[in-house]
Design a protein around this motif. Sequence first.
Motif, short mmCIF file in Angstrom:
data_model
loop_
_atom_site.label_atom_id
_atom_site.label_comp_id
_atom_site.label_asym_id
_atom_site.label_seq_id
_atom_site.Cartn_x
_atom_site.Cartn_y
_atom_site.Cartn_z
N MET A 56 0.84 -1.20 0.00
CA MET A 56 0.00 0.00 0.00
C MET A 56 0.88 1.25 0.00
SD MET A 56 -3.09 0.78 2.61
CE MET A 56 -3.83 2.39 2.70
N GLY A 69 -1.05 4.17 -1.66
CA GLY A 69 -2.43 4.04 -1.19
C GLY A 69 -2.84 5.29 -0.43
N MET A 102 -6.53 3.76 -3.89
CA MET A 102 -5.28 4.24 -4.49
C MET A 102 -5.57 4.63 -5.93
SD MET A 102 -3.02 0.77 -5.18
CE MET A 102 -2.76 0.58 -3.44
#
Length: 127
Positions: free
Chosen positions: A5, A10, A82
Amino acid sequence: AARLMKKHNGHAGTDVTGFGILGHARNLAEFQNEDVEFVIHTLPILAGFAEFTRKLAEAGGRNFKITSGTAAETSGGLLIAMGAENATRFVEEMRGEGGVAWIIGDVVEGKKTARIVEEPKIIDVSY
């Protein structure tokens, strides 16, 4: 998931539990800096469960509302926001490391909310 992430920029993430996927998506959208809407077009659901719950509701049984996104899942996984330019690579890398991940929707301009399209694609997740 956290490492990937961060690597793929993200913007936000949450576990999907008591509010269902739609409730958690609405919470994420509400706290974004921009005026956005999360549009969910795909729902990963345990294999056969969507069909089972549909038949159960038609027979007068309990309606789990699984395809409406309001079922109170427990250990439902992560919902991560994201940029589209990073999402495909994130999914590929998660799968490459033995995890599971799907792109389930889009972030569009909106009023800090979320919705599920009228007929979402159902992914039967094996267990």
